[in-house]
Enzyme design. Structure first.
Site, PDB file in Angstrom:
ATOM      1  N   HIS A 568      27.328  66.239  22.538  1.00 15.13           N
ATOM      2  CA  HIS A 568      26.418  65.180  22.114  1.00 15.13           C
ATOM      3  C   HIS A 568      25.972  64.376  23.329  1.00 15.13           C
ATOM      4  CE1 HIS A 568      28.644  65.153  17.957  1.00 15.13           C
ATOM      5  NE2 HIS A 568      27.866  66.213  18.107  1.00 15.13           N
ATOM      6  N   HIS A 611      27.034  62.444  14.903  1.00 17.01           N
ATOM      7  CA  HIS A 611      26.409  63.605  15.493  1.00 17.01           C
ATOM      8  C   HIS A 611      24.941  63.259  15.732  1.00 17.01           C
ATOM      9  CE1 HIS A 611      29.750  66.541  14.378  1.00 17.01           C
ATOM     10  NE2 HIS A 611      30.141  65.344  13.968  1.00 17.01           N
TER      11      HIS A 611
END
Length: 678
Positions: A568, A611
C-alpha cells in the site's frame, strides 16, 4: 495497483476450472485498441498508465464525445490470462505475481529489516493492480482524510474541500454498485452493513463472496470476546472494530470487478478513446514556451520495449500520470522534474527542481501468527478436488475477515497509549534531523507536517493496526497484523536515464522505533486472539513464530526478519504545499507545470488505515470532475453523466490459459505466504 492487502497463501500449481475467460471481445473495436502506427498524432488528454485510476479517467473523460483520450499501458490486455484475473480465488492459488504481468519491483536492502530485500509486486496489465490484488474495498477513517484536507488547505480551502471526508465518501459511493451478501453467507459470517453507506449506480461491482467457509463464522465472536467490538457500518466513517470487508466481486457471475471490466469495457466502443498496450511512457516532452513561468507539456515519448523505437504523441490539453506510487515519480524524474541531486547523479537534465518527487514514501508492513487446524479451510476444500471446489461459488471466496484497532487496545489502556504518543511527539525534531533521506529543507518540513498530523490528528482517532483472518492454507489458520500508521518515511529515486531500469525503492522500514514497537504489540495481541474462544477451540499448535518467541526482544527480532509489505505505498507524489516537499497541488497539478497532473495513490500524503483501492477509485472520480471543470470553467455540474452501464462480465476470450507456471510448494512443514495488494 489494489491493489490492499491481505496475507494470502501461495498454493500448489492447480488450474482454475470453475470459470472460463469472461472478458467480452465484442465490446472492443479496432478503433479502441491501437498500435503505434495507428495512433493519432495528438489527443486532448494522454494518460500514462492504464491501471486503476487511469482507466477510470479514460472512461469518465470520454463521456464527452468531443474529447479525445489516449491511454498508454506498459502491460498487456490481460486477455490471455482472463480466467485467472476473473476468478477471485485465483488470487491465492494461481497468482500472476512473478509473471510478465507483474513489474516485480524490489526494495534496496532494508537495514531496519535485517538488511533484507523485499518484493514489491505491482500489476502490469490493463487494470493494473486492481486486476491482481485481493479485492478489498475498505474505506479509510474520516480523521485521516480530513487530516489530508488540512495538510493541503493552506494552498486554498476551496480546492482542498475536494479532499474532505464527506467529498471523498461521495466519490467512493459514486464509483460502486453495491449488492448485499446472499442469505447463506450472511448467516455464516454475521457481517453487518448499511445499504445507505454504499452506492448502487456506479460501474464497480461491490459485494461479498457466494460462499463463506464455516470457520469464518468464528471471527466476529472471537474478536468480540477479545475486546474488539463488531463495526456495524465500517464503510461510513468508522472502520474501528471487526467486520467482513466488501470486495470487488460481481455477484451476477462471481467474478472479479476491476477498473477494466467496470470502466473500460463498457466505454470501449467510443471512437474518442484509444488504448495502446505494451507501450511504456519514457518521458514527458516539453514545449519551448512557458505559461506564467510554468513548464508546458507538449506530449509524451513512449516505447514498446528496451531497444525499440521511441515514438512521440502530442497532448493538446494535458498529460496525466497514473503510474502509481512507483511509476509516476519515476516518469517525472526521467522527464527532468525532481530533486536536482538525484537527477544530476542519474544523468538527467533538470527541467524543474521539485525536491519532493519520490520522497515521503510510506507503506504498510505486515506479519502473521500461524496455527494448525483440523477444520476445513479454503485451502483444504480447494485441494480436495471435489466438484464443489471447482464451482464459481466456491471460487469466489476471498478472505475478508478484518479489524482495525486503536492504540488503547494494543497498549493496555488510554494512559499507556498516551505515554506512547507523547514519546513520539516529543521526538519530532530529532527524527526530522536524522531520519529524512533528503538534503532539502522542504522535504524536512513535509516530514514534520506528516509526522505531527499522524501523531496528533490521526493516531488518537484511527486504527493503528489492521488484523486479518487468513484461511487459505490447508491445515492452517493465520491471523495477520499490519501496521497502518507508519512513522518511517523513505524515498524512491532513479539512478539511470532509462525507464526500463527499475527505480531504487527505499521505504526505510522500521527506521522510526515506534513502528516496530507497534508491530510487536499487535502480534502479541494476535496471539491472544488465537487463544480466545470460539477460534481457540479449532486451533492446534502455533507454527509461527512458535513458542520460543516470548519476550519483547524476541518479538522485535522476529518482526525484523519476517515482516513484509502489504503493498500500500503512498506519498511519492504527495499532495502537500510545495514548501513542504509537495509534488501536486489540491487540483492534482504538478507544481511548476501548467498541464501535468498526477492521479493515483502516490498523491495521498499520509498512509490510511485501509486498503488503498476504494480511496483510489474515489480519487479518480474526483479528478475527472476537476479536469473537466478546468477545461470548461463555466460548467457547474460536478457529476459525470450516467453513461457507464454496469457490466456482467459475460462472454469469453480466445484464450483463458495462463502463460506462466505457478510455483509449487509443500505444506507439511510451514505455510508460505504471498501478500496480495489493493
Amino acid at each position: 495497483m489494489t491493489p490492499c492487502l491481505e496475507l494470502l497463501v501461495l498454493s500448489l500449481a492447480t488450474p482454475i476450472l470453475g470459470l472460463q475467460s469472461l472478458h467480452d471481445d465484442s465490446h472492443f473495436t479496432r478503433r479502441t485498441y491501437v498500435t503505434p502506427s495507428t495512433t493519432s498524432s495528438s489527443y486532448d488528454y494522454i494518460i500514462a498508465g492504464g491501471g486503476l485510476a487511469g482507466l477510470v479517467l479514460a472512461s469518465r473523460l470520454t463521456e464527452n464525445s468531443s474529447v479525445t483520450v489516449l491511454v498508454l499501458e506498459a502491460g498487456d490486455t490481460g486477455d490471455a490470462v482472463a480466467s485467472i484475473i476473473n476468478t477471485p480465488a485465483a488470487t491465492y492459488y494461481t497468482s500472476l505475481l512473478g509473471s510478465s504481468y507483474d513489474y516485480a519491483y524490489k526494495t534496496v536492502p532494508q537495514s531496519g529489516a535485517n538488511n533484507r530485500i523485499l518484493n514489491w509486486p505491482r500489476g502490469k496489465v490493463l487494470g493494473g493492480s486492481s486486476a491482481v490484488n485481493g479485492m478489498y474495498l475498505v474505506r479509510p477513517n474520516p480523521a485521516e482524510v480530513n487530516a489530508w484536507h488540512n495538510l493541503i488547505a493552506p494552498n486554498g480551502t476551496t480546492a482542498a474541500d475536494n479532499w474532505s471526508w464527506d467529498s471523498l465518501l461521495a466519490a467512493m459511493k459514486q464509483s460502486e454498485n453495491f449488492t448485499p451478501p446472499i442469505a447463506a453467507v450472511e448467516s455464516v459470517a454475521g457481517m453487518q452493513y448499511q445499504n445507505s453507506s454504499h452506492g448502487t449506480n456506479g460501474p464497480l461491482q461491490a459485494s461479498y463472496p457466494a460462499y463463506m467457509v464455516p470457520v469464518a463464522g468464528t471471527w466476529l465472536p472471537t474478536m468480540q470476546a477479545a475486546g474488539i467490538p463488531t463495526s456495524a457500518d465500517a464503510d461510513n466513517g468508522n472502520n474501528l472494530g471487526a467486520f467482513f470487508a466488501t470486495s470487488a466481486i460481481n455477484p451476477t457471475n462471481w467474478t472479479r470487478s476491476y477498473s477494466r471490466s467496470a470502466y473500460l469495457d463498457p466505454a470501449s466502443a467510443r471512437t474518442n478513446l484509444h488504448v495502446l498496450v505494451n507501450a511504456t511512457v519514457t518521458q514527458v516532452t516539453w514545449a519551448n514556451n512557458s505559461v506564467a513561468g510554468d513548464l508546458v507539456a507538449s506530449g509524451v515519448e513512449y516505447s514498446t520495449g528496451l531497444g525499440a523505437a521511441v515514438n512521440t504523441v502530442t497532448a493538446n490539453r494535458e498529460v496525466i500520470l497514473s503510474g502509481g506510487a512507483v511509476g509516476s515519480p519515476q516518469i517525472l524524474m526521467l522527464s527532468g522534474i525532481g530533486p536536482s541531486d538525484v537527477l544530476e547523479a542519474a544523468g538527467v537534465s533538470v527541467k524543474l527542481e521539485l525536491p519532493g518527487v519520490g520522497q515521503h514514501l510510506q507503506d504498510h508492513l505486515a506479519a502473521g501468527v500461524t496455527w494448525e487446524t483440523r477444520n476445513d479451510t479454503q485451502g483444504s476444500i480447494y485441494f480436495s478436488g471435489s466438484n464443489f471446489s471447482k464451482t464459481p461459488e466456491f471460487l469466489s471466496f476471498v478472505n475478508s475477515g478484518i479489524a482495525y484497532v486503536n492504540g488503547s487496545f494494543l497498549y493496555a489502556g488510554n494512559a499507556s497509549f498516551a505515554t506512547f504518543c507523547e514519546s513520539i511527539t516529543g521526538n519530532v525534531t530529532n527524527s526530522s534531523l536524522t531520519l529524512v533521506p533528503s538534503q532539502y529543507s522542504q522535504v524536512v518540513e513535509g516530514y514534520k507536517a506528516i509526522y505531527e498530523s499522524l501523531a496528533n490528528a490521526i493516531m488518537p482517532n484511527s486504527g493503528i493496526v489492521e488484523i486479518l483472518l487468513s484461511i487459505n492454507a490447508p491445515g492452517a489458520i493465520v491471523i495477520q497484523a499490519a501496521l497502518q500508521i507508519p512513522f518511517s518515511q523513505g524515498r524512491l529515486y532513479i539512478n539511470s536515464t532509462s525507464v526500463f531500469d527499475q527505480p531504487l525503492i527505499d521505504p526505510q522500514y522500521f527506521s522510526h522505533p515506534a513502528d516496530v514497537t507497534t508491530m510487536r504489540q499487535a502480534l502479541k495481541a494476535v496471539r491472544q486472539i488465537g487463544n480466545t474462544s470460539p477460534l481457540k477451540d479449532i486451533l492446534g499448535a502455533e507454527l509461527t513464530p512458535g513458542p520460543t518467541v516470548v519476550t519483547d526482544s524476541d518479538w522485535e527480532a522476529w518482526i525484523r526478519n519476517n515482516a513484509a509489505t502489504e503493498f500500500h505505498p503512498t506519498a511519492t507524489c504527495a499532495m502537500l504545499p510545495e514548501a513542504q516537499g509537495g509534488v501536486v497541488d489540491a487540483n492534482l497539478k504538478v507544481y511548476g507545470t501548467s498541464n501535468v497532473r498526477v492521479v493515483d495513490g502516490s498523491v495521498f500524503p499520509i498512509s490510511f488505515s485501509a486498503h488503498l483501492m476504494a480511496s483510489v477509485y474515489g480519487l479518480a472520480e474526483k479528478a475527472a470532475v476537476i479536469i473537466r471543470a478546468a477545461a470548461n470553467p463555466s460548467t457547474t455540474s460536478a457529476s459525470p453523466s450516467p453513461s457507464i452501464s454496469t457490466l456482467s462480465n459475460t462472454g469469453s476470450t480466445k484464450s483463458g490459459a495462463s502463460s506462466t507456471s505457478p510455483t509449487t510448494l509443500g505444506w507439511h512443514l510451514v505455510a508460505v505466504f504471498l501478500l496480495t495488494f489493493v
